[in-house]
Write a protein that holds these residues in place. Structure first.
Motif, PDB file in Angstrom:
ATOM      1  N   CYS A 156      11.085   7.973  -0.174  1.00 61.37           N
ATOM      2  CA  CYS A 156       9.789   7.663   0.423  1.00 61.37           C
ATOM      3  C   CYS A 156       9.970   6.945   1.755  1.00 61.37           C
ATOM      4  CB  CYS A 156       8.971   6.775  -0.514  1.00 61.37           C
ATOM      5  SG  CYS A 156       8.809   7.422  -2.197  1.00 61.37           S
ATOM      6  N   THR A 157       9.109   7.252   2.696  1.00 57.47           N
ATOM      7  CA  THR A 157       9.135   6.560   3.979  1.00 57.47           C
ATOM      8  C   THR A 157       8.501   5.180   3.829  1.00 57.47           C
ATOM      9  OG1 THR A 157       6.975   7.392   4.680  1.00 57.47           O
ATOM     10  CG2 THR A 157       8.905   8.776   5.171  1.00 57.47           C
ATOM     11  N   ALA A 158       8.602   4.379   4.871  1.00 59.83           N
ATOM     12  CA  ALA A 158       8.051   3.025   4.829  1.00 59.83           C
ATOM     13  C   ALA A 158       6.538   3.021   4.657  1.00 59.83           C
ATOM     14  CB  ALA A 158       8.436   2.261   6.096  1.00 59.83           C
ATOM     15  N   ASP A 159       5.867   4.124   5.019  1.00 54.34           N
ATOM     16  CA  ASP A 159       4.413   4.169   4.837  1.00 54.34           C
ATOM     17  C   ASP A 159       3.999   4.908   3.566  1.00 54.34           C
ATOM     18  OD1 ASP A 159       4.938   6.774   5.515  1.00 54.34           O
ATOM     19  OD2 ASP A 159       3.689   6.798   7.317  1.00 54.34           O
ATOM     20  N   GLY A 160       4.992   5.279   2.728  1.00 54.79           N
ATOM     21  CA  GLY A 160       4.683   5.854   1.427  1.00 54.79           C
ATOM     22  C   GLY A 160       4.658   7.361   1.356  1.00 54.79           C
ATOM     23  N   ALA A 161       5.015   8.051   2.422  1.00 54.14           N
ATOM     24  CA  ALA A 161       5.093   9.512   2.370  1.00 54.14           C
ATOM     25  C   ALA A 161       6.384   9.921   1.658  1.00 54.14           C
ATOM     26  CB  ALA A 161       5.067  10.099   3.776  1.00 54.14           C
TER      27      ALA A 161
ATOM     28  N   ALA B 102       0.823  -1.212   0.000  1.00 53.18           N
ATOM     29  CA  ALA B 102       0.000   0.000   0.000  1.00 53.18           C
ATOM     30  C   ALA B 102       0.857   1.262   0.000  1.00 53.18           C
ATOM     31  CB  ALA B 102      -0.933   0.003   1.210  1.00 53.18           C
ATOM     32  N   ALA B 103       2.053   1.182   0.589  1.00 50.66           N
ATOM     33  CA  ALA B 103       2.928   2.350   0.652  1.00 50.66           C
ATOM     34  C   ALA B 103       3.379   2.777  -0.740  1.00 50.66           C
ATOM     35  CB  ALA B 103       4.134   2.045   1.533  1.00 50.66           C
TER      36      ALA B 103
ATOM     37  N   GLY C  21      14.237   2.271   6.375  1.00 52.37           N
ATOM     38  CA  GLY C  21      13.236   1.274   6.023  1.00 52.37           C
ATOM     39  C   GLY C  21      12.323   1.672   4.889  1.00 52.37           C
ATOM     40  N   GLY C  22      12.595   2.816   4.270  1.00 48.32           N
ATOM     41  CA  GLY C  22      11.758   3.294   3.173  1.00 48.32           C
ATOM     42  C   GLY C  22      12.253   2.818   1.822  1.00 48.32           C
ATOM     43  N   PHE C  23      12.027   3.637   0.795  1.00 52.09           N
ATOM     44  CA  PHE C  23      12.395   3.215  -0.556  1.00 52.09           C
ATOM     45  C   PHE C  23      12.539   4.418  -1.477  1.00 52.09           C
ATOM     46  CE2 PHE C  23       7.800   3.253  -0.199  1.00 52.09           C
ATOM     47  CZ  PHE C  23       7.327   3.772  -1.396  1.00 52.09           C
TER      48      PHE C  23
ATOM     49  N   ALA D  90       2.716   6.453  -2.491  1.00 53.85           N
ATOM     50  CA  ALA D  90       3.776   7.308  -3.024  1.00 53.85           C
ATOM     51  C   ALA D  90       3.525   7.656  -4.492  1.00 53.85           C
ATOM     52  CB  ALA D  90       5.126   6.617  -2.865  1.00 53.85           C
ATOM     53  N   LEU D  91       3.053   6.683  -5.256  1.00 54.28           N
ATOM     54  CA  LEU D  91       2.735   6.943  -6.661  1.00 54.28           C
ATOM     55  C   LEU D  91       1.682   8.040  -6.791  1.00 54.28           C
ATOM     56  CD1 LEU D  91       2.620   3.307  -8.081  1.00 54.28           C
ATOM     57  CD2 LEU D  91       4.132   5.127  -8.892  1.00 54.28           C
TER      58      LEU D  91
END
Length: 255
Positions: free
Chosen positions: A159-164, A131-132, A194-196, A136-137
């Motif tokens: 991006c953070t692990a939760d998609g921010a 979902a993250a 831990g993000g991406f 982000a998308l």
């Protein structure tokens, strides 16, 4: 703004003014030695210099970079980077294997060993759930002001692990955009935590290498990968997600 002519199948049209992405030669020097000439967007060049130095493994951290000076000329920009003395040997060694005209960092390298240098194995993982990525998308366009005007540049986002989205950088070159992001993170002392990384481009092996060297645990791109990108990602333990679109994405299985 540039004056253009709009044409249509029906013949209707007329003159229009449109913003066009700026692309200019950027000559990069390290401690007075010409290293490369990149075609890039002349914005965030201090970030670009930091990210480029780190991605090329000329510097190990932002602390290795003493100063970045930018000089405008009639033919383009010169970015003069001062590294600590202990890093000069790396610069001299790399210059022996390349020429100073390159859009990808490979021109002038003389053998496959230089082109495909061994990558470290990542010892970090991304905590991001599926979902993250889609979160982000959905948010990426709001972080692309240059692309909103021109529809001609790439973006690289942290991006953070939760998609921010923490920060994003843009450039006409996908490699340059990622270097700018890596450089901005280094200057801010920011980690992936831990993000991406999310890139609005295809997934080339060079982008995989940049992600691994930057310690990024997960790379997502909106377009397809090459076979070598998948191979390099698996070798390094990089989590790779490709063809990321609002309705679906493809995750590359670990090797």
């Amino acid at each position: 703004m540039h004056a253009l002519d709009r044409i249509t199948p029906t013949g209707a049209g007329g003159p229009v003014d449109r913003a066009i992405a700026v692309e200019t030669p950027i000559a990069i020097e390290f401690n007075g030695i010409g290293y490369a000439v990149m075609m890039a967007t002349p914005a965030d060049l201090t970030d670009f210099a930091h990210g480029f130095a780190l991605s090329e493994r000329l510097a190990d951290s932002a602390a290795d970079i003493v100063a970045v000076d930018r000089h405008a000329t009639e033919r383009g920009e010169i970015v003069r980077v001062t590294l600590i003395a202990a890093r000069m040997e790396r610069v001299v060694e790399r210059v022996r294997h390349r020429v100073s005209e390159s859009s990808c960092g490979l021109c002038g390298i003389e053998n496959l060993e230089q082109a495909l240098r061994p990558l470290p194995r990542l010892d970090v993982v991304s905590d991001a759930q599926d979902a993250a990525l889609f979160r982000a998308l959905d948010a990426l366009a709001a972080h692309q002001p240059i692309n909103a005007e021109t529809r001609a540049v790439h973006a690289a986002a942290q991006c953070t692990a939760d998609g921010a989205i923490v920060r994003a950088r843009e450039d006409v070159g996908r490699h340059n955009a990622f270097d700018k992001l890596i450089g901005a993170m280094a200057r801010a002392g920011s980690g992936w935590d831990g993000g991406f990384a999310l890139l609005s481009s295809r997934c080339s092996y060079e982008l995989v290498e940049k992600a691994v060297i930057a310690g990024c645990p997960m790379l997502a791109t909106i377009s397809a990968p090459t076979s070598l990108a998948i191979e390099r990602a698996r070798q390094a333990g990089l989590r790779l997600v490709v063809l990321a679109r609002p309705d679906a994405a493809l995750a590359v299985p670990a090797g």
